[in-house]
Design an enzyme around this catalytic site. Structure first.
Site, PDB file in Angstrom:
ATOM      1  CB  SER A 124      -0.755  -0.001   1.229  1.00 53.99           C
ATOM      2  OG  SER A 124      -1.394   1.129   1.209  1.00 53.99           O
ATOM      3  CE1 TYR A 148      -4.039  -2.463   5.499  1.00 55.11           C
ATOM      4  CE2 TYR A 148      -3.637  -0.119   4.993  1.00 55.11           C
ATOM      5  CZ  TYR A 148      -3.894  -1.436   4.660  1.00 55.11           C
ATOM      6  OH  TYR A 148      -3.870  -1.838   3.430  1.00 55.11           O
ATOM      7  CE  LYS A 152      -1.669  -4.208   3.469  1.00 52.66           C
ATOM      8  NZ  LYS A 152      -1.980  -5.610   2.875  1.00 52.66           N
TER       9      LYS A 152
HETATM   10  P1  NAD Z   1     -11.109  -6.482   1.149  1.00 49.58           P
HETATM   11  O1  NAD Z   1     -11.360  -6.527   2.699  1.00 49.58           O
HETATM   12  O2  NAD Z   1     -12.306  -6.233   0.355  1.00 49.58           O
HETATM   13  O3  NAD Z   1     -10.541  -8.025   0.840  1.00 49.58           O
HETATM   14  C1  NAD Z   1      -9.549  -8.600   1.678  1.00 49.58           C
HETATM   15  C2  NAD Z   1     -10.158 -10.156   1.437  1.00 49.58           C
HETATM   16  O4  NAD Z   1      -9.416 -10.731   2.610  1.00 49.58           O
HETATM   17  C3  NAD Z   1     -11.617 -10.325   2.438  1.00 49.58           C
HETATM   18  O5  NAD Z   1     -12.196 -10.973   1.423  1.00 49.58           O
HETATM   19  C4  NAD Z   1     -11.485 -10.726   3.533  1.00 49.58           C
HETATM   20  O6  NAD Z   1     -12.513 -11.753   3.833  1.00 49.58           O
HETATM   21  C5  NAD Z   1     -10.107 -11.805   3.507  1.00 49.58           C
HETATM   22  N1  NAD Z   1      -9.410 -12.191   4.598  1.00 49.58           N
HETATM   23  C6  NAD Z   1      -9.172 -11.192   5.631  1.00 49.58           C
HETATM   24  N2  NAD Z   1      -8.354 -11.890   6.484  1.00 49.58           N
HETATM   25  C7  NAD Z   1      -8.320 -13.171   6.101  1.00 49.58           C
HETATM   26  C8  NAD Z   1      -7.645 -14.464   6.642  1.00 49.58           C
HETATM   27  N3  NAD Z   1      -7.195 -14.305   7.751  1.00 49.58           N
HETATM   28  N4  NAD Z   1      -7.913 -15.615   5.990  1.00 49.58           N
HETATM   29  C9  NAD Z   1      -8.632 -15.601   4.946  1.00 49.58           C
HETATM   30  N5  NAD Z   1      -9.224 -14.462   4.205  1.00 49.58           N
HETATM   31  C10 NAD Z   1      -8.963 -13.294   4.729  1.00 49.58           C
HETATM   32  O7  NAD Z   1      -9.998  -5.541   0.833  1.00 49.58           O
HETATM   33  P2  NAD Z   1      -9.554  -5.160  -0.679  1.00 49.58           P
HETATM   34  O8  NAD Z   1      -9.582  -3.652  -0.627  1.00 49.58           O
HETATM   35  O9  NAD Z   1      -9.726  -5.837  -1.647  1.00 49.58           O
HETATM   36  O10 NAD Z   1      -7.945  -5.139  -0.241  1.00 49.58           O
HETATM   37  C11 NAD Z   1      -7.213  -6.050  -0.613  1.00 49.58           C
HETATM   38  C12 NAD Z   1      -5.606  -6.072  -0.252  1.00 49.58           C
HETATM   39  O11 NAD Z   1      -5.238  -4.926  -0.698  1.00 49.58           O
HETATM   40  C13 NAD Z   1      -5.494  -5.896   1.366  1.00 49.58           C
HETATM   41  O12 NAD Z   1      -4.583  -6.512   1.824  1.00 49.58           O
HETATM   42  C14 NAD Z   1      -5.489  -4.400   1.508  1.00 49.58           C
HETATM   43  O13 NAD Z   1      -4.831  -4.219   2.741  1.00 49.58           O
HETATM   44  C15 NAD Z   1      -4.786  -3.953   0.462  1.00 49.58           C
HETATM   45  N6  NAD Z   1      -4.890  -2.660  -0.201  1.00 49.58           N
HETATM   46  C16 NAD Z   1      -6.172  -2.047  -0.077  1.00 49.58           C
HETATM   47  C17 NAD Z   1      -6.324  -0.857  -0.449  1.00 49.58           C
HETATM   48  C18 NAD Z   1      -7.566  -0.059  -0.626  1.00 49.58           C
HETATM   49  O14 NAD Z   1      -7.901   0.995  -0.500  1.00 49.58           O
HETATM   50  N7  NAD Z   1      -8.798  -1.032  -0.841  1.00 49.58           N
HETATM   51  C19 NAD Z   1      -5.223  -0.030  -0.681  1.00 49.58           C
HETATM   52  C20 NAD Z   1      -3.997  -0.276  -0.439  1.00 49.58           C
HETATM   53  C21 NAD Z   1      -3.888  -1.815  -0.270  1.00 49.58           C
HETATM   54  N1  UFG Z   2     -12.333  11.812   2.776  1.00 51.58           N
HETATM   55  C1  UFG Z   2     -13.323  12.894   3.052  1.00 51.58           C
HETATM   56  N2  UFG Z   2     -14.383  12.216   3.637  1.00 51.58           N
HETATM   57  C2  UFG Z   2     -14.678  10.794   3.886  1.00 51.58           C
HETATM   58  C3  UFG Z   2     -13.757   9.975   3.504  1.00 51.58           C
HETATM   59  C4  UFG Z   2     -12.322  10.582   3.072  1.00 51.58           C
HETATM   60  O1  UFG Z   2     -13.247  14.069   3.246  1.00 51.58           O
HETATM   61  O2  UFG Z   2     -15.729  10.634   4.356  1.00 51.58           O
HETATM   62  C5  UFG Z   2     -11.008  12.386   2.227  1.00 51.58           C
HETATM   63  C6  UFG Z   2      -9.824  12.021   2.993  1.00 51.58           C
HETATM   64  O3  UFG Z   2      -9.741  13.016   3.934  1.00 51.58           O
HETATM   65  C7  UFG Z   2      -8.756  12.075   1.911  1.00 51.58           C
HETATM   66  C8  UFG Z   2      -9.484  11.508   0.894  1.00 51.58           C
HETATM   67  O4  UFG Z   2     -10.876  11.744   0.972  1.00 51.58           O
HETATM   68  O5  UFG Z   2      -8.346  13.290   1.772  1.00 51.58           O
HETATM   69  C9  UFG Z   2      -9.373  10.092   0.504  1.00 51.58           C
HETATM   70  O6  UFG Z   2      -9.616   9.430   1.754  1.00 51.58           O
HETATM   71  P1  UFG Z   2      -9.771   7.820   1.790  1.00 51.58           P
HETATM   72  O7  UFG Z   2     -10.132   7.362   3.156  1.00 51.58           O
HETATM   73  O8  UFG Z   2     -10.710   7.309   0.447  1.00 51.58           O
HETATM   74  O9  UFG Z   2      -8.084   7.247   1.477  1.00 51.58           O
HETATM   75  P2  UFG Z   2      -6.839   7.359   2.297  1.00 51.58           P
HETATM   76  O10 UFG Z   2      -5.968   8.075   1.229  1.00 51.58           O
HETATM   77  O11 UFG Z   2      -7.000   7.988   3.505  1.00 51.58           O
HETATM   78  O12 UFG Z   2      -6.389   5.840   2.377  1.00 51.58           O
HETATM   79  C10 UFG Z   2      -6.596   4.652   1.487  1.00 51.58           C
HETATM   80  C11 UFG Z   2      -6.805   3.510   2.225  1.00 51.58           C
HETATM   81  C12 UFG Z   2      -5.493   3.189   2.834  1.00 51.58           C
HETATM   82  C13 UFG Z   2      -4.559   3.035   1.911  1.00 51.58           C
HETATM   83  C14 UFG Z   2      -4.079   4.379   1.237  1.00 51.58           C
HETATM   84  C15 UFG Z   2      -3.181   4.317   0.077  1.00 51.58           C
HETATM   85  O13 UFG Z   2      -7.789   3.560   3.132  1.00 51.58           O
HETATM   86  O14 UFG Z   2      -5.822   1.781   3.598  1.00 51.58           O
HETATM   87  O15 UFG Z   2      -5.581   4.642   0.646  1.00 51.58           O
HETATM   88  O16 UFG Z   2      -3.341   3.372  -0.625  1.00 51.58           O
HETATM   89  F1  UFG Z   2      -3.433   2.734   2.599  1.00 51.58           F
END
Ligand code: NAD
Ligand code: UFG
Length: 348
Positions: A124, A148, A152
């Site tokens: 991430s 979190y 990572k």
């Molecule tokens: P998500 O929560 O939709 O998907 C994660 C999946 O992992 C879920 O289906 C959950 O049930 C499963 N899971 C969690 N713990 C588990 C375990 N112990 N055993 C088996 N399954 C398990 O999240 P996502 O948005 O699809 O994110 C996927 C990955 O990408 C995550 O590792 C997350 O940290 C990373 N990531 C997401 C974002 C974002 O903004 N969505 C940004 C950066 C990184």
């Molecule tokens: N924001 C608002 N109102 C809301 C939600 C978000 O104003 O209700 C703003 C935040 O302050 C930020 C922007 O929208 O400026 C984006 O916020 P997000 O919560 O959508 O995303 P972040 O950049 O905070 O974080 C996301 C994921 C993290 C990941 C990161 C980088 O939540 O897990 O992107 O990949 F690490």
């Protein structure tokens, strides 16, 4: 060729399963459904006309995980499974370290035992130090600010150590920026539990009438309109990045980190206006205090992914908003809506 997808029922995982199936891979999913619904995979099956082998297994359950490797000839693993809510990780650090780090260690031990040494890991942009300014490259200073993010960062280090101990491993660390949108069919998408933390699902839930108004966290940042700037990336572009990373780990060994972003930042207000334009809905909002831990600006230099993986993001902000809206409109209650609405001409 069979790819094991941990966390494949989740938001990014389900989109990646779809893309893998479309280009002919066999897909095996391990997910404990702690933050997802099996319906996502059933819909991917229907969209692609192919079948995902699904195991409802927790990564911490070593015995059952081993059985998956015994029953299937796995060529590589894409490791999405993990907890991902920043705020929750501050409340429940031990759960996050246990699930994300121990889960990864068990997965790697099982992979090692079954001689599967190719992995693509979901990292991430949160691993970068918040002091970084301008476009963030893979060489920018690291430094997570919450449990979190630290999971990572620690997993990245564990995977690097693993490679040092055994040079036959091949690992891509994909550092995602802000994934948004959904598959064009509107049949799979982001389905957060409860009130969304992230901007786009919050906006779409206001648009569909589930939430009253958006709270914008601060308008006094040093940005063009005072609201925070992020690099939003379409989830289908992100999924396709995994295909490129799989190609890479199949042919070279080593550990490499890649930023997956568009290189372009949009402010919260720009996102709101873009969404209003594509959806035709107005998004009422109020400005509230900054959210603790948020940075002003965060966007990627993704030139390494272009150079070494041959990957670039192709979808712009209108497509991100239109696709996020189609999913929300068709599935106001996410996968809890029983009906899987197929829009003619946008099936796959
Ligand atoms: P998500 O929560 O939709 O998907 C994660 C999946 O992992 C879920 O289906 C959950 O049930 C499963 N899971 C969690 N713990 C588990 C375990 N112990 N055993 C088996 N399954 C398990 O999240 P996502 O948005 O699809 O994110 C996927 C990955 O990408 C995550 O590792 C997350 O940290 C990373 N990531 C997401 C974002 C974002 O903004 N969505 C940004 C950066 C990184
Ligand atoms: N924001 C608002 N109102 C809301 C939600 C978000 O104003 O209700 C703003 C935040 O302050 C930020 C922007 O929208 O400026 C984006 O916020 P997000 O919560 O959508 O995303 P972040 O950049 O905070 O974080 C996301 C994921 C993290 C990941 C990161 C980088 O939540 O897990 O992107 O990949 F690490």
């Amino acid at each position: 060729m069979a790819i094991l997808i941990t966390g494949g029922a989740g938001y990014i995982g389900s989109h990646t399963c779809l893309e893998l199936l479309n280009i002919g891979y066999e897909v095996v999913v391990v997910d404990n459904l702690s933050n997802s619904n099996k319906e996502s995979l059933d819909r991917v099956d229907k969209i692609t006309g192919k079948h995902i082998q699904f195991y409802n297994i927790d990564l911490l359950d070593r015995e059952n995980l081993e059985a998956v490797f015994m029953e299937n000839k796995i060529d590589a693993v894409i490791h999405f499974a993990g907890f991902k809510a920043v705020g929750e990780s501050v409340e429940l650090p031990l759960s996050y370290y246990q699930n994300n780090i121990t889960g990864t260690i068990i997965l790697c031990q099982v992979m090692q035992k079954y001689n599967v040494k190719k992995m693509v890991f979901s990292s991430s942009a949160t691993v970068y130090s918040p002091t970084t300014s301008g476009a963030i490259s893979e060489d920018s200073p690291l430094g997570a600010t919450n449990p979190y993010g630290r999971t990572k960062l620690m997993i990245e280090e564990i995977l690097r150590d693993l490679y040092v101990s055994d040079n036959s491993w091949s690992i891509s660390l994909l550092r995602y920026f802000n994934p948004v949108g959904s598959h064009i069919s509107g049949r799979i998408g982001e389905d957060p539990n409860g009130i969304p933390n992230n901007l786009t699902p919050y906006i779409t839930q206001v648009a569909v009438g589930k939430l009253n108004q958006l709270r914008i966290f601060g308008d006094d940042y040093p940005t063009s309109d005072g609201t925070g700037v992020r690099d939003y990336i379409h989830v289908v572009d992100l999924a396709k990045g995994h295909l490129k990373a799989i190609d890479k780990v199949m042919i070279v060994t080593g550990v490499e980190a890649y930023n997956l972003g568009t290189g372009k930042g949009y402010s919260v207000l720009e996102m709101v206006h873009a969404f209003e334009q594509t959806s035709g809905k107005s998004i009422p909002y109020i400005i509230v205090d900054r959210r603790p831990g948020d940075v002003a600006v965060c966007y990627a230099d993704s030139s390494k992914a272009k150079r070494e993986l041959g990957w670039v993001a192709e979808r712009g902000i209108e497509e991100m908003c239109a696709d996020a809206w189609r999913w929300q409109l068709n599935n106001p209650n996410g996968y809890h809506d029983v009906e899987d609405k197929v829009i003619i001409g946008q099936g796959s």
